[in-house]
Enzyme design. Structure first.
Site, PDB file in Angstrom:
ATOM      1  N   LYS A 129     -20.980 -33.746 -29.508  1.00  0.00           N
ATOM      2  CA  LYS A 129     -19.986 -34.580 -30.198  1.00  0.00           C
ATOM      3  C   LYS A 129     -18.571 -34.306 -29.643  1.00  0.00           C
ATOM      4  O   LYS A 129     -17.781 -35.207 -29.442  1.00  0.00           O
ATOM      5  CB  LYS A 129     -20.074 -34.272 -31.695  1.00  0.00           C
ATOM      6  CG  LYS A 129     -18.838 -34.458 -32.516  1.00  0.00           C
ATOM      7  CD  LYS A 129     -18.645 -35.906 -32.893  1.00  0.00           C
ATOM      8  CE  LYS A 129     -17.548 -36.155 -33.888  1.00  0.00           C
ATOM      9  NZ  LYS A 129     -16.348 -35.378 -33.747  1.00  0.00           N
ATOM     10  N   GLY A 153     -21.791 -28.531 -30.048  1.00  0.00           N
ATOM     11  CA  GLY A 153     -22.230 -29.924 -30.165  1.00  0.00           C
ATOM     12  C   GLY A 153     -21.682 -30.796 -29.044  1.00  0.00           C
ATOM     13  O   GLY A 153     -20.531 -30.644 -28.626  1.00  0.00           O
ATOM     14  N   HIS A 180     -21.580 -29.836 -42.288  1.00  0.00           N
ATOM     15  CA  HIS A 180     -22.425 -31.015 -42.464  1.00  0.00           C
ATOM     16  C   HIS A 180     -23.678 -30.840 -41.597  1.00  0.00           C
ATOM     17  O   HIS A 180     -23.830 -29.802 -40.936  1.00  0.00           O
ATOM     18  CB  HIS A 180     -21.655 -32.293 -42.104  1.00  0.00           C
ATOM     19  CG  HIS A 180     -20.963 -32.227 -40.777  1.00  0.00           C
ATOM     20  ND1 HIS A 180     -21.643 -32.159 -39.589  1.00  0.00           N
ATOM     21  CD2 HIS A 180     -19.640 -32.164 -40.452  1.00  0.00           C
ATOM     22  CE1 HIS A 180     -20.787 -32.092 -38.592  1.00  0.00           C
ATOM     23  NE2 HIS A 180     -19.557 -32.084 -39.078  1.00  0.00           N
ATOM     24  N   GLY A 197     -24.472 -31.915 -38.799  1.00  0.00           N
ATOM     25  CA  GLY A 197     -24.191 -31.631 -37.383  1.00  0.00           C
ATOM     26  C   GLY A 197     -24.120 -30.120 -37.164  1.00  0.00           C
ATOM     27  O   GLY A 197     -24.801 -29.566 -36.284  1.00  0.00           O
ATOM     28  N   HIS A 198     -23.331 -29.448 -37.999  1.00  0.00           N
ATOM     29  CA  HIS A 198     -23.227 -27.987 -37.902  1.00  0.00           C
ATOM     30  C   HIS A 198     -24.605 -27.344 -38.140  1.00  0.00           C
ATOM     31  O   HIS A 198     -25.010 -26.422 -37.435  1.00  0.00           O
ATOM     32  CB  HIS A 198     -22.283 -27.443 -38.969  1.00  0.00           C
ATOM     33  CG  HIS A 198     -20.863 -27.892 -38.852  1.00  0.00           C
ATOM     34  ND1 HIS A 198     -20.260 -28.696 -39.789  1.00  0.00           N
ATOM     35  CD2 HIS A 198     -19.912 -27.644 -37.920  1.00  0.00           C
ATOM     36  CE1 HIS A 198     -19.001 -28.920 -39.452  1.00  0.00           C
ATOM     37  NE2 HIS A 198     -18.763 -28.302 -38.303  1.00  0.00           N
ATOM     38  N   GLN A 224     -14.651 -30.328 -25.243  1.00  0.00           N
ATOM     39  CA  GLN A 224     -14.672 -28.929 -25.673  1.00  0.00           C
ATOM     40  C   GLN A 224     -15.884 -28.203 -25.084  1.00  0.00           C
ATOM     41  O   GLN A 224     -15.762 -27.096 -24.537  1.00  0.00           O
ATOM     42  CB  GLN A 224     -14.716 -28.901 -27.207  1.00  0.00           C
ATOM     43  CG  GLN A 224     -15.062 -27.553 -27.808  1.00  0.00           C
ATOM     44  CD  GLN A 224     -14.958 -27.583 -29.315  1.00  0.00           C
ATOM     45  OE1 GLN A 224     -13.865 -27.657 -29.856  1.00  0.00           O
ATOM     46  NE2 GLN A 224     -16.070 -27.522 -30.014  1.00  0.00           N
ATOM     47  N   GLN A 266      -5.090 -24.280 -32.433  1.00  0.00           N
ATOM     48  CA  GLN A 266      -5.600 -25.491 -31.771  1.00  0.00           C
ATOM     49  C   GLN A 266      -5.089 -26.760 -32.446  1.00  0.00           C
ATOM     50  O   GLN A 266      -5.460 -27.861 -32.055  1.00  0.00           O
ATOM     51  CB  GLN A 266      -7.123 -25.482 -31.669  1.00  0.00           C
ATOM     52  CG  GLN A 266      -7.870 -25.695 -32.965  1.00  0.00           C
ATOM     53  CD  GLN A 266      -9.366 -25.546 -32.786  1.00  0.00           C
ATOM     54  OE1 GLN A 266      -9.862 -24.465 -32.468  1.00  0.00           O
ATOM     55  NE2 GLN A 266     -10.114 -26.623 -32.983  1.00  0.00           N
ATOM     56  N   MET A 269     -21.257 -37.478 -37.330  1.00  0.00           N
ATOM     57  CA  MET A 269     -20.820 -36.641 -38.459  1.00  0.00           C
ATOM     58  C   MET A 269     -19.626 -35.802 -38.035  1.00  0.00           C
ATOM     59  O   MET A 269     -19.557 -35.328 -36.912  1.00  0.00           O
ATOM     60  CB  MET A 269     -21.958 -35.744 -38.910  1.00  0.00           C
ATOM     61  CG  MET A 269     -23.038 -36.530 -39.568  1.00  0.00           C
ATOM     62  SD  MET A 269     -24.140 -35.447 -40.463  1.00  0.00           S
ATOM     63  CE  MET A 269     -25.246 -36.659 -41.132  1.00  0.00           C
TER      64      MET A 269
HETATM   65  P1  AMP Z   1     -16.070 -27.916 -35.904  1.00  0.00           P
HETATM   66  O1  AMP Z   1     -16.350 -27.271 -37.227  1.00  0.00           O
HETATM   67  O2  AMP Z   1     -15.650 -29.335 -36.020  1.00  0.00           O
HETATM   68  O3  AMP Z   1     -15.161 -27.077 -35.048  1.00  0.00           O
HETATM   69  O4  AMP Z   1     -17.454 -27.969 -35.142  1.00  0.00           O
HETATM   70  C1  AMP Z   1     -18.209 -26.809 -34.903  1.00  0.00           C
HETATM   71  C2  AMP Z   1     -19.347 -27.127 -33.962  1.00  0.00           C
HETATM   72  O5  AMP Z   1     -20.171 -28.148 -34.518  1.00  0.00           O
HETATM   73  C3  AMP Z   1     -18.856 -27.661 -32.607  1.00  0.00           C
HETATM   74  O6  AMP Z   1     -19.692 -27.121 -31.585  1.00  0.00           O
HETATM   75  C4  AMP Z   1     -19.067 -29.132 -32.743  1.00  0.00           C
HETATM   76  O7  AMP Z   1     -19.259 -29.806 -31.521  1.00  0.00           O
HETATM   77  C5  AMP Z   1     -20.331 -29.182 -33.577  1.00  0.00           C
HETATM   78  N1  AMP Z   1     -20.455 -30.474 -34.246  1.00  0.00           N
HETATM   79  C6  AMP Z   1     -19.526 -31.114 -34.999  1.00  0.00           C
HETATM   80  N2  AMP Z   1     -19.976 -32.320 -35.394  1.00  0.00           N
HETATM   81  C7  AMP Z   1     -21.222 -32.457 -34.867  1.00  0.00           C
HETATM   82  C8  AMP Z   1     -22.216 -33.485 -34.904  1.00  0.00           C
HETATM   83  N3  AMP Z   1     -22.016 -34.624 -35.561  1.00  0.00           N
HETATM   84  N4  AMP Z   1     -23.369 -33.277 -34.233  1.00  0.00           N
HETATM   85  C9  AMP Z   1     -23.587 -32.129 -33.546  1.00  0.00           C
HETATM   86  N5  AMP Z   1     -22.689 -31.121 -33.484  1.00  0.00           N
HETATM   87  C10 AMP Z   1     -21.529 -31.274 -34.131  1.00  0.00           C
END
Ligand code: AMP
Length: 298
Positions: free
Chosen positions: A148, A146, A33, A35-36, A152, A60, A183
Site C-alpha cells: 500500500k 505493506g 485495521h 491491512g496491519h 516507503q 515523518q 484500508m
Molecule cells: P502505518 O500504521 O500506516 O504506518 O502502516 C504500518 C504498516 O502497515 C506499513 O507497512 C503499511 O504499508 C501497512 N499497511 C497499511 N495499510 C495497509 C493495507 N491496506 N494493506 C496492507 N498493508 C497495509
C-alpha cells in the site's frame, strides 16, 4: 502479550530471543485495521516470535500535517493484537525515541524525492530514520511492510541493502475494503460522502490495469485515462498520478516489462494514496512458469 515501553528492555529481550528463534517485526503507527493484521498474520506464519510496534513517529510528519490529530486507540489496538497472539507489543514514548539532543537522520537519496516526496519534504527521511532505529531495537530477522505504501517499501528495501542490515523485508499485498478502497488509518477522517468518492481511486487504478492488459504501454495514456476518471469526481483533488519504475521509482514514459501506477489525492482534508503494479509477465509460482498478463505460458 508482553508490553514493552523501554528501548533497553526491548533490546535485551530481542538479544535473548534471537539466539534460538526467528523474530518477525511489524512496525505500525497504530489505529489498526485488517491491512496491519494481514502483516501480523504473515509474521505469525513465517516466524517464531512476532513483535509489533505502535509509534506515531513525529519526524515523518510535516509542520502542516496531521501528527496531532492522527487517530490513536491503544486499548483497541492492544486487544486486536492479543487476539492475533502477538508475542510482544513495543510502544515507546516520543522522548524515549528522540531525546532532546537527537541529531542523526537516515536518507535514501533520489528515491525520497519522487512521488509523495515532492510534497512531503522530509517525510521519507523521518521514515528511514525511525525504521533504522526500530530495527536496531527489535533486531528482527524478518520485517513486514505493506505494498500500500509502495515508495516507503522500496526505500526501506534499498536502505537495508545499502547499509547491509541483517534483516529480510517481506512485502505484503494491499488489503482493501469491499469497494476496493485501500484500508488506511486515515480513512476514518472521511465523511460518508467523502468515503463514497474515495472508491474512485481504486477504479482509476483498475482502469489503468485494464488498458495495460489490452496492450497499452505508453505511460502518458494510462495516466490520462486515470486522470479523466478522477477529474470527474467533485471535491477530489489529484496530487499526482505517475507511472514509475518498480525499483528506482523513476518516472517512466514507456512500460517495458513492468511499472507501478501510483496515485495521491486529497478528498476534503484527507490525503489518500494507492498504487498497482503492472507486469507483463506474471510469475505463477504454482506452475513455476512465466506467463504473460493474458495468461499465455512461455
Ligand atoms: P502505518 O500504521 O500506516 O504506518 O502502516 C504500518 C504498516 O502497515 C506499513 O507497512 C503499511 O504499508 C501497512 N499497511 C497499511 N495499510 C495497509 C493495507 N491496506 N494493506 C496492507 N498493508 C497495509
Amino acid at each position: 502479550m508482553l508490553i514493552v515501553r523501554k528501548i533497553r528492555e526491548m533490546q535485551s529481550i530481542a538479544e535473548t530471543v534471537r539466539k534460538d528463534k526467528i523474530i518477525g517485526f511489524v512496525p505500525t503507527m497504530g489505529f489498526l485495521h485488517e491491512g496491519h493484521l494481514s502483516l501480523v498474520r504473515k509474521s505469525k506464519e513465517m516466524t517464531d516470535v512476532t513483535v509489533v510496534s505502535i509509534f506515531v513517529n513525529p519526524i515523518q510528519f510535516g509542520p502542516n500535517e496531521d501528527f496531532e490529530m492522527y487517530p490513536r486507540d491503544l486499548e483497541r489496538d492492544r486487544s486486536l493484537l492479543e487476539k492475533e497472539k502477538v508475542d510482544v507489543l513495543f510502544i515507546p514514548e516520543k522522548d524515549e525515541m528522540y531525546g532532546e539532543d537527537y541529531k542523526t537522520y537516515v536518507r535514501v537519496q533520489e528515491m525520497e524525492d519522487y512521488l509523495c516526496g515532492k510534497t512531503r519534504k522530509g517525510h521519507f527521511q523521518g521514515v528511514a530514520t525511525v525504521v533504522t532505529k526500530l530495527f536496531n531495537i527489535v533486531k528482527p530477522h524478518l520485517a513486514f511492510f505493506g505494498q500500500k505504501d509502495y515508495q516507503q517499501l522500496k526505500i526501506i528495501e534499498k536502505l537495508v541493502r545499502d547499509l547491509n542490515m541483517d534483516v529480510n523485508i517481506v512485502a505484503c499485498p494491499t488489503i482493501r475494503e469491499p469497494d476496493g478502497l485501500a484500508m488506511s488509518s486515515r480513512n476514518t477522517y472521511l465523511s460518508q460522502e467523502e468515503r463514497k468518492k474515495a472508491q474512485h481511486i481504486y477504479m482509476a487504478l483498475i482502469k489503468a490495469e485494464e488498458l495495460f492488459k489490452k496492450g497499452e504501454r505508453n505511460a502518458k495514456k494510462l495516466v490520462e485515462e486515470a486522470r479523466n476518471l478522477l477529474s470527474s469526481v467533485e471535491g477530489l483533488e489529484i496530487e499526482y498520478i505517475s507511472v514509475v519504475d518498480c525499483e528506482t521509482l523513476e518516472e517512466l514514459e514507456w512500460i517495458n516489462d513492468s511499472g507501478v501506477v501510483a496515485i495521491a489525492c486529497r478528498i476534503g482534508k484527507t490525503r489518500l494514496i494507492d498504487n498497482t503494479i503492472l507486469r507483463r509477465y506474471e510469475h505463477d509460482e504454482s506452475h513455476d512458469e512465466i506467463k504473460d498478463s493474458q495468461g499465455k505460458g512461455y
